[in-house]
Design a protein around this motif. Sequence first.
Motif, PDB file in Angstrom:
ATOM      1  N   THR A 195     -48.451 -14.834 -11.998  1.00 37.30           N
ATOM      2  CA  THR A 195     -47.465 -13.787 -11.675  1.00 37.30           C
ATOM      3  C   THR A 195     -46.676 -13.362 -12.915  1.00 37.30           C
ATOM      4  O   THR A 195     -46.326 -12.189 -13.036  1.00 37.30           O
ATOM      5  CB  THR A 195     -46.488 -14.249 -10.572  1.00 37.30           C
TER       6      THR A 195
ATOM      7  N   LYS B  39     -39.221 -22.136  -4.415  1.00 32.95           N
ATOM      8  CA  LYS B  39     -40.272 -22.621  -3.512  1.00 32.95           C
ATOM      9  C   LYS B  39     -40.959 -23.861  -4.073  1.00 32.95           C
ATOM     10  O   LYS B  39     -41.744 -24.502  -3.379  1.00 32.95           O
ATOM     11  CB  LYS B  39     -41.305 -21.515  -3.286  1.00 32.95           C
TER      12      LYS B  39
ATOM     13  N   GLN C 170     -37.981 -14.487  -4.528  1.00 33.25           N
ATOM     14  CA  GLN C 170     -38.834 -15.584  -5.013  1.00 33.25           C
ATOM     15  C   GLN C 170     -39.027 -15.447  -6.512  1.00 33.25           C
ATOM     16  O   GLN C 170     -38.437 -14.569  -7.149  1.00 33.25           O
ATOM     17  CB  GLN C 170     -40.138 -15.731  -4.232  1.00 33.25           C
TER      18      GLN C 170
ATOM     19  N   ASP D 228     -39.912 -20.678 -17.718  1.00 35.28           N
ATOM     20  CA  ASP D 228     -40.409 -20.500 -16.357  1.00 35.28           C
ATOM     21  C   ASP D 228     -40.232 -21.896 -15.765  1.00 35.28           C
ATOM     22  O   ASP D 228     -41.023 -22.800 -16.015  1.00 35.28           O
ATOM     23  CB  ASP D 228     -41.873 -20.055 -16.384  1.00 35.28           C
TER      24      ASP D 228
ATOM     25  N   ASN E 183     -48.235 -25.090 -14.989  1.00 30.26           N
ATOM     26  CA  ASN E 183     -48.994 -25.002 -13.732  1.00 30.26           C
ATOM     27  C   ASN E 183     -50.448 -24.586 -13.938  1.00 30.26           C
ATOM     28  O   ASN E 183     -51.354 -25.165 -13.349  1.00 30.26           O
ATOM     29  CB  ASN E 183     -48.285 -24.020 -12.795  1.00 30.26           C
TER      30      ASN E 183
HETATM   31  C1  PLP Z   1     -45.079 -20.112  -8.187  1.00 27.22           C
HETATM   32  C2  PLP Z   1     -44.859 -19.830  -9.598  1.00 27.22           C
HETATM   33  C3  PLP Z   1     -44.306 -18.611 -10.017  1.00 27.22           C
HETATM   34  C4  PLP Z   1     -44.009 -17.470  -9.066  1.00 27.22           C
HETATM   35  O1  PLP Z   1     -43.127 -17.817  -8.053  1.00 27.22           O
HETATM   36  P1  PLP Z   1     -43.225 -17.185  -6.574  1.00 27.22           P
HETATM   37  O2  PLP Z   1     -42.051 -17.770  -5.872  1.00 27.22           O
HETATM   38  O3  PLP Z   1     -44.538 -17.589  -5.979  1.00 27.22           O
HETATM   39  O4  PLP Z   1     -43.118 -15.715  -6.708  1.00 27.22           O
HETATM   40  C5  PLP Z   1     -44.105 -18.450 -11.371  1.00 27.22           C
HETATM   41  N1  PLP Z   1     -44.412 -19.390 -12.262  1.00 27.22           N
HETATM   42  C6  PLP Z   1     -44.939 -20.568 -11.896  1.00 27.22           C
HETATM   43  C7  PLP Z   1     -45.256 -21.600 -12.932  1.00 27.22           C
HETATM   44  C8  PLP Z   1     -45.189 -20.838 -10.560  1.00 27.22           C
HETATM   45  O5  PLP Z   1     -45.721 -21.998 -10.204  1.00 27.22           O
END
Ligand code: PLP
Length: 461
Positions: free
Chosen positions: A128, A259, A101, A217, A188
């Motif tokens: 994260t 995801k 992920q 990202d 986000n």
């Molecule tokens: C969800 C997300 C992540 C991390 O991804 P995971 O698949 O949940 O480990 C990193 N950056 C952003 C902006 C996210 O929305």
Amino acid sequence: MTTIKPPVEPFRIKTVESVHLPSRAVREQVLRKAGFNVFGIPAEKVFIDLLTDSGTAAMSDVQWAGIMRGDESYAGARSFFRFEKAVRNLFGFEHVIPTHQGRAAERILFEGLVKKGDFVPSNIHFDTTRANVEVRGATAVDLVSDEGYDPDSDCPFKGDMNVAKLEAFIAAKGRTRIPLVMLTVTNNSGGGQPVSMANIRKVSAVCRKAGIPFFFDACRFAENAWYIKRREKGYARKTVAAIAREMFSHADGATMSAKKDGLVNIGGFITLADGELAKSLKSILIISEGFYTYGGLAGRDLEAIAQGLAEVVEEDYLAYRTAQAAYLGALLDEAGVPYFKPAGGSAIYLLADRILPDIPREQFPGWALTVALYRESAVRAVEIGGVMFGHKDPRTGKMVFPRLEMVRLALPRRVYTAAHLSYVAEALAAINRHRDRVWGLRIVDEPRFLRHFTARFEEIG
Ligand SMILES: *Cc1c(COP(=O)(O)O)cnc(C)c1O
């Protein structure tokens, strides 16, 4: 009677999953058992689950067919090459490394690039990426434009980086202590707001001039490209895929959680231009994720991502996707429920301290709103406010709260219909009318880290 037109879903339904609205008495019981923490509620007791848009998408019939076609060979599986081609087609980088992920992609990239004492600037780091920077002993720095924190500004690109601040930061710290610069698209942690192509170009120019690698990202790259098409001059006639390719052409690579805009339930990747770096990342990958043609995923997952990346840039889909959040926003406007403007691509962020002005920050108005929403309607949302980000200042002993006290209503992709959204809006309108029936909370049991996941509360009634 509302005259706001619901968006028409550009799909028809082939498989259904039942959801059930528990009675008021059951909802009350469930809340108490969960210690007034919606993370503790079993999903079966949730009617409409807007906790996250991560890994909650509905896959298409073609993706499910891909699941059957997945090649599970350990090395060099057919599904890997299909996945690699799909990523290269949109992102344009030579090297594609699958991971289980997004956070695994971040950890591996930073292990290859970031050292103790370094600084990593971004518009706003997602939790994260921040954690993966900090675990290296480095500092994650947020340099979003001032509008990015203003819930009332209707600026079309509130995710933009403040380029002057970035230049000043590089000048102050020196480029040797900045191993990379990131941009989160869409932003986000800042209301799901997009970044403009003009800003991407400027950030890229600053990084190239200083010799600093620039990574995206890219979790919601398709939604970001869609907003560029709709809001930025000169892009109306370009395809979303072409806009995405142009975005990435300004960078050196990207980390991705599939995801989100991969339209799958699990998966991620790193993609980049630098062959030497790719080689060292692959050797880090093998230690924890597996061989570099599957990276912690099954062949069928790679197949589903390849197809998801083709579907996510379809304009019917993106028009509907962004219209969903805008529709929910319009219903909330009509009911006088305040939220962070404009509506984000994948979520609405409610301004909880304005909805519940009588609850002081110390009693967590955002958290109280998530409790009220479940109690009223069995809808689950997530607090992004004082519980998630508040902490005690170790020097003064005083509570420090984040700037905004919000509740996020995240919209899973292709899962809920316009009728579901109108149900959510009605519940919020009712809470807004009867705000005197919502109580603040105190924490009665708190873990050391990431307390929002497991803390228990009681109501101050
Ligand atoms: C969800 C997300 C992540 C991390 O991804 P995971 O698949 O949940 O480990 C990193 N950056 C952003 C902006 C996210 O929305």
